[in-house]
Design an enzyme around this catalytic site. Structure first.
Site, PDB file in Angstrom:
ATOM      1  N   GLY A  14      50.495  53.755  76.682  1.00 23.30           N
ATOM      2  CA  GLY A  14      49.929  54.611  75.962  1.00 23.30           C
ATOM      3  C   GLY A  14      50.532  55.357  74.871  1.00 23.30           C
ATOM      4  O   GLY A  14      50.065  56.383  74.043  1.00 23.30           O
ATOM      5  N   GLU A  28      49.804  57.319  82.947  1.00 18.91           N
ATOM      6  CA  GLU A  28      48.281  57.332  83.024  1.00 18.91           C
ATOM      7  C   GLU A  28      47.468  56.215  82.187  1.00 18.91           C
ATOM      8  O   GLU A  28      46.411  55.806  82.364  1.00 18.91           O
ATOM      9  CB  GLU A  28      48.015  58.834  82.308  1.00 18.91           C
ATOM     10  N   ASP A  29      48.141  55.546  81.388  1.00 15.56           N
ATOM     11  CA  ASP A  29      47.792  54.574  80.279  1.00 15.56           C
ATOM     12  C   ASP A  29      47.521  53.485  81.094  1.00 15.56           C
ATOM     13  O   ASP A  29      46.290  52.697  80.781  1.00 15.56           O
ATOM     14  CB  ASP A  29      48.674  54.155  79.304  1.00 15.56           C
ATOM     15  N   PHE A  30      48.162  52.945  82.215  1.00 12.65           N
ATOM     16  CA  PHE A  30      47.954  51.775  82.893  1.00 12.65           C
ATOM     17  C   PHE A  30      46.631  52.091  83.818  1.00 12.65           C
ATOM     18  O   PHE A  30      45.720  51.230  83.817  1.00 12.65           O
ATOM     19  CB  PHE A  30      49.338  51.671  83.958  1.00 12.65           C
ATOM     20  N   CYS A  60      43.457  52.034  81.840  1.00 11.53           N
ATOM     21  CA  CYS A  60      43.236  50.487  81.397  1.00 11.53           C
ATOM     22  C   CYS A  60      42.399  49.818  82.570  1.00 11.53           C
ATOM     23  O   CYS A  60      41.395  49.227  82.643  1.00 11.53           O
ATOM     24  CB  CYS A  60      44.425  49.879  81.081  1.00 11.53           C
TER      25      CYS A  60
END
Length: 396
Positions: free
Chosen positions: A215, A240-242, A245
């Site tokens: 992220g 939250e980035d994972f 995705c």
């Protein structure tokens, strides 16, 4: 053969298979890195370019903040806005942002303060970064959203490079994290980590479509987040980035890697702080993907070297010491080549500094991995969380 011998033979064969697979990962990263990194942006016609909303969540000030943020005011892109956000009106980052807005009046930039993005709501979940991004996300006027950390230094063509990969079937464009050249051994150590182990995992995973998101700097479609339950739905995760995705892939969109790197340029850095980051990242990975508890140590040079040395001596009678030295030397050379590819040229430090930093990282990896299992508590941005299986968090 006895049962014990059959078991030992099977383990040795499995280790040798894993050893071969690790070298496949090395080669995949090298080949994909040569083909992908630092290339000119794909050609794209002006009519295919959309506007971009850049969200910059900020917390506090470091010595490089003004310079890092200023690079976003000088991007080579036809239409974009910069949306800064801070938690409260006492954050010192406000003064930095206001100075930049005054210095570049022609750039569309805004500053948002606080959580109350609608109806007086001030808290939507334990993830502080997601809370901080809610107001600018709601106010973003463009479909393409760039989420960029405060410590990222942008190149003039970074935005157009990411935008050029945002094809109709692509929902998320990632930038592989790297580190700017900074003074001191800690700066060398970070470069070595992000240019070897981190680059190897990121490049090899993205070459076959495995989620290895970050992220720090990425471009995502606003509709992807909205169709996945909205930005607030990701506030229960620390990574939250994972999960953004994963949501992108579930909606049928592709995730791709940009040619340009996410250049980290924080002014506050040290070995101790970086090791704490590595431990936190390890805790998150193991909570989200428990299989990595076993698999990740097998991808480390020293641990795999010890196991494979025993296996080849057991199976083939080869000297374990000679094999171990060959294994470490080959790993060292491939990491050096990968770092050169990531750096896109000669290294900004000596080969002896690289050797020391590389040895420290490789020898410390098992210890840091063990530290990840010592507690379920995670400290991030002066906030403390309890980490649960699956990646969800509870603020303490």
């Amino acid at each position: 053969m006895s049962i014990g011998q059959i078991f030992a033979f099977s383990i040795a064969v499995a280790i040798c298979g894993g050893w071969i697979f690790v070298w496949i990962i090395h080669i995949a990263a090298l080949l994909y890195g040569c083909r992908k990194l630092h290339k000119a942006p794909p050609t794209i016609s002006p009519e295919d370019l959309q506007g971009v909303s850049i969200i910059k969540p900020l917390t506090g000030v470091d010595p490089n903040l003004f310079y890092n943020l200023e690079t976003f005011f000088n991007l080579n892109f036809p239409a974009y806005e910069i949306l800064f956000s801070v938690h409260d009106e006492h954050d010192p980052a406000i003064m930095v942002v206001q100075k930049l807005i005054e210095k570049y009046p022609k750039v569309d930039a805004k500053l948002f303060i606080g959580f109350d993005f609608f109806a007086g709501v001030k808290y939507i979940g334990p993830n502080g970064k997601v809370n901080n991004m809610m107001k600018p996300f709601e106010a973003a006027k463009y479909e393409w959203i760039v989420i960029s950390d405060s410590g990222i230094k942008a190149e003039k063509d970074s935005l157009i490079d990411m935008a050029s990969f945002m094809k109709p079937d692509v929902g998320l464009v990632l930038q592989m994290p790297y580190a700017c050249t900074r003074k001191g051994f800690a700066g060398v150590y970070e470069k070595v980590y992000f240019g070897t182990m981190a680059a190897r995992n990121c490049l090899s995973a993205n070459s076959v479509g495995i989620n290895c998101s970050t992220g720090m700097s990425c471009m995502v479609r606003k509709t992807v987040i909205e169709q996945s339950g909205g930005l607030a739905s990701f506030s229960k995760y620390l990574a939250e980035d994972f999960f953004i995705c994963e949501a992108t892939k579930k909606l049928g969109y592709k995730v791709t890697l940009s040619n340009k790197l996410a250049m980290q340029n924080s002014g506050n850095y040290s070995l101790d702080n970086f090791h704490k980051r590595l431990i936190r990242w390890g805790q998150l990975r193991f909570a989200m993907l428990p299989t990595l508890i076993i698999l990740e140590p097998l991808g480390e040079c020293m641990f795999m070297g010890v196991l494979s040395s025993w296996a080849v001596e057991y199976l083939f009678g080869i000297s374990s010491m000679a094999f171990f030295l060959m294994h470490v030397l080959t790993w060292f050379l491939l990491d050096y080549f990968l770092l050169r590819i990531t750096e896109n040229g000669p290294l900004p430090f000596s080969k002896s500094e690289f050797l020391v930093a590389w040895l420290l990282r490789e020898c410390a990896s098992f210890y840091l991995s063990m530290r990840c299992h010592g507690t379920s508590l995670v400290v991030w941005r002066h906030r403390k969380y309890r980490l649960r299986w699956g990646g969800t968090i509870e603020e303490i």
